[in-house]
Design an enzyme around this catalytic site. Structure first.
Site, PDB file in Angstrom:
ATOM      1  N   HIS A   1      49.871  39.923  41.653  1.00 54.73           N
ATOM      2  CA  HIS A   1      50.430  41.204  41.219  1.00 54.73           C
ATOM      3  C   HIS A   1      49.334  42.168  40.795  1.00 54.73           C
ATOM      4  O   HIS A   1      49.340  43.352  41.172  1.00 54.73           O
ATOM      5  CB  HIS A   1      51.417  40.980  40.072  1.00 54.73           C
ATOM      6  CG  HIS A   1      52.177  42.203  39.671  1.00 54.73           C
ATOM      7  ND1 HIS A   1      51.617  43.210  38.907  1.00 54.73           N
ATOM      8  CD2 HIS A   1      53.458  42.593  39.921  1.00 54.73           C
ATOM      9  CE1 HIS A   1      52.521  44.159  38.704  1.00 54.73           C
ATOM     10  NE2 HIS A   1      53.637  43.814  39.309  1.00 54.73           N
ATOM     11  N   ASP A   2      48.395  41.672  39.990  1.00 59.15           N
ATOM     12  CA  ASP A   2      47.338  42.525  39.464  1.00 59.15           C
ATOM     13  C   ASP A   2      45.996  42.276  40.151  1.00 59.15           C
ATOM     14  O   ASP A   2      44.966  42.770  39.688  1.00 59.15           O
ATOM     15  CB  ASP A   2      47.188  42.307  37.960  1.00 59.15           C
ATOM     16  CG  ASP A   2      48.410  42.774  37.184  1.00 59.15           C
ATOM     17  OD1 ASP A   2      49.250  43.489  37.759  1.00 59.15           O
ATOM     18  OD2 ASP A   2      48.526  42.413  35.994  1.00 59.15           O
TER      19      ASP A   2
END
Length: 421
Positions: free
Chosen positions: A228-229
């Site tokens: 996600h990051d």
């Protein structure tokens, strides 16, 4: 069964009550709101010291597997994931699902639907809590004493209900509630026994070492490891590093099926197909490195669990979803071909984005893919409301896959037949 068994309303009700809309057009003033749980660090530390962790095991025979573990990665288009070196290595150890679809955008509704059979019109990642009369996969598993757990990386303690828990050294985003599907249900969080099964990765490592794994588990990496990051390369490497030792572990592998998938793709303007792999000891050597082109989506997780252990259903989209082929072959279930021509990313106005709209009742009359009726307790709870909603032509579909440009009535109704409940 016929898919029409799960259809309660016709095209007229669809036209009147189920206008699909883009996710950003919902009136935020109408959103159902909940009190966010955001404990302080001292409160978290105090709760962690007093929390008990469950160690529940069982040995219930299944048609194709005894254990089913699901791992969600984040927000990656199919081609990017398929081209990653680490995921390609994993694909050679199992079966690539080339026609597996997420349901909507953004993340949280996909997690919610994977255990609840519906995302109830959720179109954001906010704090929600499904009322206690809404059932989920746990209710089905409990009917046969099938052990289950969640493993949420860096959740501070078992049953943590907070919105998030940051990395305490870097303060980077780490554990997030929106990626924890069962914590979204009141009938889990209001039951201390169930809540103790919502564990973290330390508990997973202990359960592997002590040979105390459950038969069903949902596994969520943190916001770094799930991609996600970070990047698909980072998430792919994490996946290989996490799974490769387990694929060599005889205890873990025995009668186990692992689904590695993504919650959604990254590019909202393209079709929401996601790269997915089946792994585990139940995959025969001759199928390793092969591909399965059958249509699946996140609802297929539920349908496959139901078929494998011959369980009742939730009365939602679990009942008519395709079953993973390894289970279908073991249970004499014939999957259907699905036309994905109009599979685009749309949402709709419903329970979680309009407080004027009632919860859709589950279909209490339907039979699922393995020939079982709805769970008795769900029928008892919802039977009257289901009859009321049917008589009022209350439309309950949660499809997000029909093009808003489709106007041909025959095409429209035929497509919705697959996704009505």
């Amino acid at each position: 069964m016929k898919f029409s068994d799960f259809s309660v309303l016709g095209l007229g009700a669809l036209a009147l009550n189920a206008v699909t809309v883009s996710a950003n057009t919902a009136d935020t003033a109408l959103l159902r709101t909940y009190s966010t749980i955001s404990p302080s660090l001292s409160e978290i530390e105090s709760a962690a010291s007093a929390t008990e962790v469950a160690e529940v095991v069982s040995d219930v025979e299944g048609a194709a597997f005894k254990r089913f573990f699901i791992i969600f990665l984040e927000n990656t288009d199919y081609d990017k994931a398929a081209g990653d070196e680490s995921l390609s290595w994993l694909a050679e150890q199992g079966i690539t699902l080339t026609n597996y679809w997420a349901l909507t955008h953004p993340s949280e509704p996909n997690y919610l639907a994977s255990v609840g059979g519906d995302y109830f019109a959720l179109d954001d990642d906010r704090f929600i809590s499904m009322p206690s009369n809404v059932s989920n996969i746990v209710d089905l598993l409990d009917t046969k004493g099938i052990s289950w757990a969640e493993y949420q990386e860096h959740s501070p303690y078992a049953g943590f209900q907070g919105m998030n828990f940051s990395n305490q050294e870097t303060y980077a985003s780490d554990y997030v509630r929106k990626h924890n599907p069962l914590i979204l249900f009141d009938n889990v969080v209001n039951n201390d026994t169930r809540l103790a099964n919502i564990k973290n990765f330390e508990d997973f490592n202990n359960d592997v070492e002590n040979e105390k794994l459950p038969q069903y588990a949902f596994i969520t990496p943190n916001m770094t490891n799930d991609g996600h990051d970070t990047t698909i390369q980072f998430a792919g490497k994490w996946s290989k590093d996490f799974l490769a030792p387990l694929l060599e572990n005889d205890y873990f592998m025995e009668d186990t099926l692992v689904l590695l998938t993504f919650d959604e793709n990254e590019t909202y303007g393209i079709k929401n197909k996601v790269f997915s792999i089946l792994l585990g000891g139940v995959i025969p050597d001759e199928l390793k490195g092969t591909k399965d082109d059958t249509f699946y989506d996140h609802y297929s997780q539920l349908a496959s669990v139901e078929a494998n252990w011959d369980l009742p259903h939730l009365g939602r989209h679990d009942g008519d979803a395709n079953v993973l082929e390894i289970v279908a072959n073991a249970t004499n279930i014939t999957n259907v071909e699905v036309d994905t021509t109009y599979m685009i990313n749309e949402t709709y106005i419903g329970y979680l984005n309009d407080y004027n709209i009632e919860l859709p009742a589950p279909n209490v009359t339907a039979i699922n893919r393995n020939g079982q009726p709805i769970l008795d307790s769900i029928k008892e709870t919802w039977e009257d409301e289901y009859s009321k909603q049917v008589s009022e032509s209350y439309y309950t579909s949660t499809t997000t896959t029909v093009s808003a440009d489709v106007t041909d009535a025959e095409t429209f109704s035929n497509f919705y037949r697959y996704r009505q409940c």
